[in-house]
Design a protein around this motif. Structure first.
Motif, PDB file in Angstrom:
ATOM      1  N   LYS A 144      41.557 -18.475   9.004  1.00  0.00           N
ATOM      2  CA  LYS A 144      41.061 -17.658  10.109  1.00  0.00           C
ATOM      3  C   LYS A 144      40.982 -16.197   9.675  1.00  0.00           C
ATOM      4  CE  LYS A 144      42.171 -16.161  14.809  1.00  0.00           C
ATOM      5  NZ  LYS A 144      40.788 -16.249  15.277  1.00  0.00           N
ATOM      6  N   GLY A 145      39.833 -15.555   9.966  1.00  0.00           N
ATOM      7  CA  GLY A 145      39.644 -14.164   9.600  1.00  0.00           C
ATOM      8  C   GLY A 145      39.085 -13.955   8.211  1.00  0.00           C
ATOM      9  N   GLN A 146      38.852 -15.020   7.468  1.00  0.00           N
ATOM     10  CA  GLN A 146      38.329 -14.880   6.106  1.00  0.00           C
ATOM     11  C   GLN A 146      36.830 -14.573   6.141  1.00  0.00           C
ATOM     12  OE1 GLN A 146      39.368 -18.088   3.432  1.00  0.00           O
ATOM     13  NE2 GLN A 146      37.596 -17.699   2.107  1.00  0.00           N
ATOM     14  N   LEU A 147      36.385 -13.679   5.252  1.00  0.00           N
ATOM     15  CA  LEU A 147      34.965 -13.366   5.137  1.00  0.00           C
ATOM     16  C   LEU A 147      34.219 -14.573   4.572  1.00  0.00           C
ATOM     17  CD1 LEU A 147      32.674 -11.191   5.204  1.00  0.00           C
ATOM     18  CD2 LEU A 147      33.259 -10.726   2.807  1.00  0.00           C
ATOM     19  N   ILE A 148      33.202 -15.036   5.301  1.00  0.00           N
ATOM     20  CA  ILE A 148      32.444 -16.206   4.835  1.00  0.00           C
ATOM     21  C   ILE A 148      30.986 -15.875   4.534  1.00  0.00           C
ATOM     22  CG2 ILE A 148      33.948 -17.862   6.008  1.00  0.00           C
ATOM     23  CD1 ILE A 148      31.868 -18.036   8.249  1.00  0.00           C
ATOM     24  N   GLY A 149      30.485 -14.742   5.011  1.00  0.00           N
ATOM     25  CA  GLY A 149      29.094 -14.400   4.740  1.00  0.00           C
ATOM     26  C   GLY A 149      28.694 -13.093   5.392  1.00  0.00           C
ATOM     27  N   LEU A 150      27.385 -12.758   5.254  1.00  0.00           N
ATOM     28  CA  LEU A 150      26.832 -11.537   5.829  1.00  0.00           C
ATOM     29  C   LEU A 150      25.653 -11.887   6.733  1.00  0.00           C
ATOM     30  CD1 LEU A 150      26.785  -9.329   2.584  1.00  0.00           C
ATOM     31  CD2 LEU A 150      28.592  -9.486   4.316  1.00  0.00           C
ATOM     32  N   SER A 151      25.529 -11.162   7.829  1.00  0.00           N
ATOM     33  CA  SER A 151      24.452 -11.441   8.792  1.00  0.00           C
ATOM     34  C   SER A 151      23.085 -11.142   8.174  1.00  0.00           C
ATOM     35  CB  SER A 151      24.647 -10.607  10.055  1.00  0.00           C
ATOM     36  OG  SER A 151      24.543  -9.231   9.752  1.00  0.00           O
ATOM     37  N   GLY A 152      22.044 -11.819   8.739  1.00  0.00           N
ATOM     38  CA  GLY A 152      20.697 -11.630   8.195  1.00  0.00           C
ATOM     39  C   GLY A 152      19.619 -12.075   9.163  1.00  0.00           C
ATOM     40  N   ASN A 153      18.471 -12.450   8.589  1.00  0.00           N
ATOM     41  CA  ASN A 153      17.303 -12.787   9.399  1.00  0.00           C
ATOM     42  C   ASN A 153      16.562 -13.974   8.786  1.00  0.00           C
ATOM     43  OD1 ASN A 153      15.458 -12.401  11.532  1.00  0.00           O
ATOM     44  ND2 ASN A 153      14.116 -11.129  10.252  1.00  0.00           N
ATOM     45  N   THR A 154      17.351 -14.909   8.183  1.00  0.00           N
ATOM     46  CA  THR A 154      16.712 -16.064   7.528  1.00  0.00           C
ATOM     47  C   THR A 154      16.440 -17.156   8.550  1.00  0.00           C
ATOM     48  OG1 THR A 154      18.899 -16.970   6.951  1.00  0.00           O
ATOM     49  CG2 THR A 154      17.846 -15.556   5.317  1.00  0.00           C
ATOM     50  N   GLY A 155      15.502 -18.063   8.200  1.00  0.00           N
ATOM     51  CA  GLY A 155      15.140 -19.146   9.111  1.00  0.00           C
ATOM     52  C   GLY A 155      14.212 -18.657  10.202  1.00  0.00           C
ATOM     53  N   ILE A 156      14.220 -19.410  11.310  1.00  0.00           N
ATOM     54  CA  ILE A 156      13.372 -19.049  12.445  1.00  0.00           C
ATOM     55  C   ILE A 156      14.096 -17.990  13.253  1.00  0.00           C
ATOM     56  CG2 ILE A 156      12.170 -19.881  14.492  1.00  0.00           C
ATOM     57  CD1 ILE A 156      12.085 -22.645  13.200  1.00  0.00           C
ATOM     58  N   SER A 157      13.712 -16.732  13.055  1.00  0.00           N
ATOM     59  CA  SER A 157      14.428 -15.618  13.683  1.00  0.00           C
ATOM     60  C   SER A 157      13.458 -14.460  13.868  1.00  0.00           C
ATOM     61  CB  SER A 157      15.604 -15.187  12.796  1.00  0.00           C
ATOM     62  OG  SER A 157      16.192 -14.023  13.287  1.00  0.00           O
ATOM     63  N   THR A 158      13.648 -13.722  14.952  1.00  0.00           N
ATOM     64  CA  THR A 158      12.780 -12.571  15.230  1.00  0.00           C
ATOM     65  C   THR A 158      13.424 -11.244  14.819  1.00  0.00           C
ATOM     66  OG1 THR A 158      13.695 -12.441  17.466  1.00  0.00           O
ATOM     67  CG2 THR A 158      11.694 -13.747  17.158  1.00  0.00           C
ATOM     68  N   GLY A 159      14.646 -11.289  14.283  1.00  0.00           N
ATOM     69  CA  GLY A 159      15.335 -10.067  13.864  1.00  0.00           C
ATOM     70  C   GLY A 159      16.726 -10.397  13.362  1.00  0.00           C
ATOM     71  N   PRO A 160      17.337  -9.481  12.641  1.00  0.00           N
ATOM     72  CA  PRO A 160      18.665  -9.756  12.093  1.00  0.00           C
ATOM     73  C   PRO A 160      19.701  -9.967  13.190  1.00  0.00           C
ATOM     74  CG  PRO A 160      18.097  -7.432  11.814  1.00  0.00           C
ATOM     75  CD  PRO A 160      16.855  -8.115  12.305  1.00  0.00           C
ATOM     76  N   HIS A 161      20.418 -11.069  13.114  1.00  0.00           N
ATOM     77  CA  HIS A 161      21.462 -11.379  14.086  1.00  0.00           C
ATOM     78  C   HIS A 161      22.302 -12.549  13.553  1.00  0.00           C
ATOM     79  CE1 HIS A 161      18.583 -14.547  15.113  1.00  0.00           C
ATOM     80  NE2 HIS A 161      19.536 -15.148  15.833  1.00  0.00           N
ATOM     81  N   LEU A 162      23.382 -12.855  14.236  1.00  0.00           N
ATOM     82  CA  LEU A 162      24.205 -14.037  13.939  1.00  0.00           C
ATOM     83  C   LEU A 162      24.101 -15.008  15.096  1.00  0.00           C
ATOM     84  CD1 LEU A 162      26.414 -15.700  12.428  1.00  0.00           C
ATOM     85  CD2 LEU A 162      28.117 -14.357  13.720  1.00  0.00           C
ATOM     86  N   HIS A 163      23.701 -16.236  14.791  1.00  0.00           N
ATOM     87  CA  HIS A 163      23.749 -17.308  15.776  1.00  0.00           C
ATOM     88  C   HIS A 163      25.060 -18.057  15.543  1.00  0.00           C
ATOM     89  CE1 HIS A 163      22.363 -20.574  18.383  1.00  0.00           C
ATOM     90  NE2 HIS A 163      22.839 -21.405  17.459  1.00  0.00           N
TER      91      HIS A 163
END
Length: 319
Positions: A247-266
């Motif tokens: 818990k709390g470990q860094l697993i990645g960075l947010s972006g805009n890959t895939g079907i997306s209209t702007g950078p965000h985290l789903h």
């Protein structure tokens, strides 16, 4: 008439000589002899007495010497005992001071511990006790450990910091397909490269580009009791499939890959493949621990209570 005379004959190697003494001379000689004899006996008596006195005096001196040596030995022993007693008293004084300091420190620690335990009651969302007993402290420790176990293994808290929610769980108009569909998670608006963290301990089920779902770069984490979390549209992946994460470990960075209209985290929370509204999990913490089990209806919490009573410590404390 024959006169009384005393004739003294002295014989030497050269011959004999005779001396004639008158009556007065005889008397004087006799007196001298008597006085010499008396003087001899008196001198002997005095010598014997003086010798005895000297012997007594020597014995007295020996006795005094022995007593003096004994006195010196006794004084040395007493001095050693006094020194030892003084050292012992100093040690006792130091020990007393240490004990006083220790008692003060223990008192401060007890006050701090009591304050911490009362603070733990507040943290656990429990009413404050009138008195903090050892049994109450044990109950709080068990309850805190119990809650921390679940908070480590079930998703809780924010996966990304300082970001506003741009879309919530439920039906919505899809921003790309322009039709009403169900949105299975929360969208957190974030600039590309914002750190993303695991919301519970688990293992990486999937880490890669997921074209079919439109999630782009996706990480799926498996957690305890059948829960999973999804992190989609990431720009970079920091963990690989099969890795264990905490818990709390860094697993990645947010972006805009895939079907997306702007950078965000789903972000999604699923239980046995069924998506669940993540908001109660995001708001869940040690203070409102029981809220999850009443707010989340899609999980059969009753069976979990039978396996591991969630409120056992609290129920014991309130009896």
């Amino acid at each position: 008439m024959l006169q009384k005379k005393l004739v003294i004959t002295l014989t030497t190697a050269q011959g004999s000589r005779q001396y004639t003494l008158g009556q007065l001379a005889r008397y004087l000689l006799a007196l001298f002899l008597v006085m010499s004899i008396c003087s001899f006996f008196v001198s002997n008596l005095l010598l014997v007495k003086t010798t005895d006195d000297l012997d007594d005096l020597e014995q007295g001196i020996d006795t005094l010497t022995s007593q003096y040596e004994l006195t010196l030995g006794t004084q040395a022993l007493q001095k050693g005992q006094l020194n030892q007693l003084s050292s012992t008293l100093q040690d006792l004084t130091l020990e007393r001071d240490k004990l006083q300091e220790e008692n003060l420190r223990i008192g401060e620690l007890n006050e701090t511990l009591d304050a911490s335990l009362y603070g733990l009651e507040d943290l656990l969302g429990l009413p404050q006790s009138d008195e903090m007993t050892s049994n109450r402290a044990d109950e709080l420790t068990v309850l805190a450990s119990q809650r921390l176990y679940f908070l480590s293994n079930l998703p809780n808290g924010l996966p990304i910091q300082g970001i506003r929610v741009s879309d919530r769980f439920g039906m919505r108009m899809h921003p790309v397909h322009k039709k009403r569909v169900r949105h299975n998670g929360l969208d957190f608006k974030a600039n590309t490269g914002t750190p993303i963290y695991a919301t519970a301990d688990g293992v990486v089920e999937y880490s890669g580009y997921h074209k079919k779902s439109g999630f782009g770069n996706l990480i799926i984490l498996q957690h305890g009791l059948g829960f999973k979390t999804y992190y989609a549209h990431m720009s970079k992946l920091k963990v690989k499939s099969g890795a264990f994460v905490s818990k709390g470990q860094l697993i990645g960075l947010s972006g805009n890959t895939g079907i997306s209209t702007g950078p965000h985290l789903h972000y999604e929370v699923r239980h046995l493949f069924t998506p669940i509204d993540p908001e109660p999990f995001v708001a869940w913490n040690i203070s409102n621990f029981d809220s999850l089990f009443s707010n989340v209806k899609g999980v059969k919490w009753a069976s979990l209570r039978k396996m591991y009573p969630l409120n056992q410590a609290l129920q014991t404390a309130q009896q």
